[in-house]
Write a protein that holds these residues in place. Structure first.
Motif, PDB file in Angstrom:
ATOM      1  N   GLU A 164      32.377  39.533  17.073  1.00 22.90           N
ATOM      2  CA  GLU A 164      31.460  40.051  16.224  1.00 22.90           C
ATOM      3  C   GLU A 164      30.048  39.216  16.278  1.00 22.90           C
ATOM      4  N   ASN A 165      30.118  38.019  16.483  1.00 25.48           N
ATOM      5  CA  ASN A 165      28.991  37.262  16.664  1.00 25.48           C
ATOM      6  C   ASN A 165      28.685  36.686  18.038  1.00 25.48           C
ATOM      7  N   THR A 166      28.911  37.250  19.081  1.00 27.23           N
ATOM      8  CA  THR A 166      28.979  36.829  20.319  1.00 27.23           C
ATOM      9  C   THR A 166      27.739  37.255  21.074  1.00 27.23           C
ATOM     10  N   THR A 167      26.945  36.492  21.466  1.00 25.35           N
ATOM     11  CA  THR A 167      25.525  36.958  22.588  1.00 25.35           C
ATOM     12  C   THR A 167      26.261  37.167  23.934  1.00 25.35           C
ATOM     13  N   VAL A 168      26.010  38.393  24.293  1.00 22.93           N
ATOM     14  CA  VAL A 168      26.540  38.585  25.798  1.00 22.93           C
ATOM     15  C   VAL A 168      25.396  38.625  26.610  1.00 22.93           C
ATOM     16  N   ILE A 169      25.775  37.769  27.599  1.00 21.51           N
ATOM     17  CA  ILE A 169      24.650  37.242  28.977  1.00 21.51           C
ATOM     18  C   ILE A 169      25.224  37.591  29.987  1.00 21.51           C
TER      19      ILE A 169
ATOM     20  N   LEU B 100      25.507  43.743  19.055  1.00 19.84           N
ATOM     21  CA  LEU B 100      25.487  42.392  19.404  1.00 19.84           C
ATOM     22  C   LEU B 100      24.054  42.214  20.463  1.00 19.84           C
ATOM     23  N   PRO B 101      23.548  40.932  20.353  1.00 18.77           N
ATOM     24  CA  PRO B 101      22.505  40.301  20.973  1.00 18.77           C
ATOM     25  C   PRO B 101      22.750  40.613  22.562  1.00 18.77           C
ATOM     26  N   PHE B 102      21.792  40.702  23.392  1.00 16.70           N
ATOM     27  CA  PHE B 102      22.243  40.695  24.950  1.00 16.70           C
ATOM     28  C   PHE B 102      21.110  39.807  25.576  1.00 16.70           C
ATOM     29  N   ILE B 103      21.266  39.159  26.501  1.00 12.97           N
ATOM     30  CA  ILE B 103      20.336  38.364  27.491  1.00 12.97           C
ATOM     31  C   ILE B 103      20.719  38.711  29.073  1.00 12.97           C
ATOM     32  N   ALA B 104      19.631  39.245  29.762  1.00 18.80           N
ATOM     33  CA  ALA B 104      19.872  39.435  31.008  1.00 18.80           C
ATOM     34  C   ALA B 104      19.004  38.289  31.842  1.00 18.80           C
ATOM     35  N   VAL B 105      19.671  37.581  32.664  1.00 12.93           N
ATOM     36  CA  VAL B 105      19.190  36.516  33.548  1.00 12.93           C
ATOM     37  C   VAL B 105      18.840  37.242  34.942  1.00 12.93           C
ATOM     38  N   MET B 106      17.565  37.355  35.143  1.00 11.02           N
ATOM     39  CA  MET B 106      17.412  37.926  36.383  1.00 11.02           C
ATOM     40  C   MET B 106      16.310  37.341  37.419  1.00 11.02           C
ATOM     41  N   VAL B 107      16.192  37.757  38.685  1.00 15.10           N
ATOM     42  CA  VAL B 107      14.976  36.975  39.295  1.00 15.10           C
ATOM     43  C   VAL B 107      13.499  37.581  38.989  1.00 15.10           C
ATOM     44  N   SER B 108      12.636  36.616  39.135  1.00 13.50           N
ATOM     45  CA  SER B 108      11.206  37.174  38.836  1.00 13.50           C
ATOM     46  C   SER B 108      10.849  38.293  39.975  1.00 13.50           C
TER      47      SER B 108
END
Length: 367
Positions: free
Chosen positions: A82-87, A107-115
């Protein structure tokens, strides 16, 4: 009474999250299998071409299937709560789809990507409530995603490792099962070839395993682009190969051999120059009357080389490939002549090859 240590507080939330994702899947119809009009020399020779149109998913690409499977896999393994940030470490389309599912279950979500990733894709991620975290070099995306996982106590969903295991290749409405069900009434229901690109490796693994499981004689061809190490690794058997340069064709081609790339289920690979991918994308877009993306162009170039071989050998049969996403996401790149000039891509020779091929059936490699 025996004392028990329990960790069951998340079960109700997880059940609800799975229910939401399953309900979303039931509301979404299966994607179309388009029959592409081929020239008379091919049609009369008994050769048919089909494209599985994955652009019609709610998030507009093939990666919608993968994202759904990854979220269900993470939920059912207890990694997402329930409290997981998905990356995620993603060049774009997978992150667009994952942002959709993260929003669906709150849920919060962060995408790590190339400029330099397509601005259209980053806008789509952000429109779903996702956050884009940019890095300078392709190799950084993994380590930065892992660092964020540790700092935030989140879950790095890791498409490049989990893609081949999160999808049930035996059935459960995977893309291979869908293609073969849709082909049942065609004149060549069992394809000669299936042609896909490799990004995570999950799609090729799903098709290759399914073909063996169902005992189909269909062969699987994977097309690979410039600056990707999948083809050199396939040729040499060296899975440690890396590249310092990112692929220009978004969604496919990788600077390392991803864990989900199962080379043993592939029957052949074809290298596709970037100019050929873009020329084929534009050529196919004109024939279909709608824009397709760069990875679809890569697929189409491989399809044409295989059809040329079939015609030369007098073989009839069907070829199936994927329309991975819409070309509308690439207005500023593949459909932008200024960008093409900046990249020093000469589309003339591969366009001439495709034009001659469709006119005469002759395939001449660009010079």
């Amino acid at each position: 009474m025996t004392s028990m240590v329990q960790h069951t507080s998340d079960r109700m939330w997880t059940s609800r999250a799975v229910q939401l994702i399953e309900a979303d899947g039931r509301r979404s119809a299966d994607t179309h299998l388009l029959k592409v009009d081929l020239p008379e020399w091919a049609a009369s020779g008994g050769i048919d071409l089909y494209l599985k149109d994955e652009s019609t998913h709610p998030t507009g690409s093939l990666k919608h299937r993968l994202a759904r499977s990854l979220f269900l896999y993470g939920l059912c393994n207890g990694w997402i709560s329930e409290n997981t940030t998905v990356i995620e470490a993603s060049s774009g389309s997978t992150a667009v789809s994952e942002a959709y599912f993260a929003k669906l279950i709150g849920l919060p979500f962060i995408a790590v990507m190339v400029s330099g990733t397509s601005p259209a894709k980053t806008r789509l991620i952000e429109a779903q409530g996702g956050i884009c975290h940019f890095v300078d070099t392709p190799s950084e995306i993994y380590t930065v995603a892992q660092r964020l996982e540790a700092e935030l106590g989140g879950h790095f969903i890791d498409q490049f490792t989990m893609a081949e295991r999160a999808t049930d290749w035996r059935g459960n409405n995977n893309i291979a099962e869908s293609v073969f069900a849709q082909m049942e009434a065609e004149r060549h229901p069992i394809p000669e070839w299936i042609v896909v690109g490799a990004g995570t490796g999950g799609t090729s693994a799903t098709f290759g395993r399914y073909l063996r499981y169902r005992q189909h004689p269909t062969r699987l061809c994977v097309v690979d682009v410039e600056n990707s190490v999948f083809l050199p690794a396939y040729e040499s058997g060296d899975g440690t190969l890396t590249s310092s340069t990112a692929s220009r064709i978004e969604g496919i081609g990788r600077p390392r051999v991803e864990p989900s790339f199962v080379s043993q289920v592939i029957d052949g690979m074809i290298p596709v120059p970037d100019a050929a991918s873009v020329a084929a994308m534009r050529f196919l877009s004109d024939r279909l009357g709608r824009r397709v993306g760069g990875s679809t162009g890569t697929n189409f170039w491989g399809v044409c080389t295989l059809i040329a071989d079939m015609a030369k050998m007098g073989r009839s049969g069907s070829v199936v490939s994927l329309l991975c996403d819409s070309g509308d996401r690439y207005d500023h790149t593949y459909f932008n002549d200024e960008w093409i000039a900046e990249q020093q891509l000469d589309l003339g020779p591969p366009t001439a090859t495709l034009t001659e091929f469709f006119d005469t059936g002759e395939w001449r490699e660009p010079r």
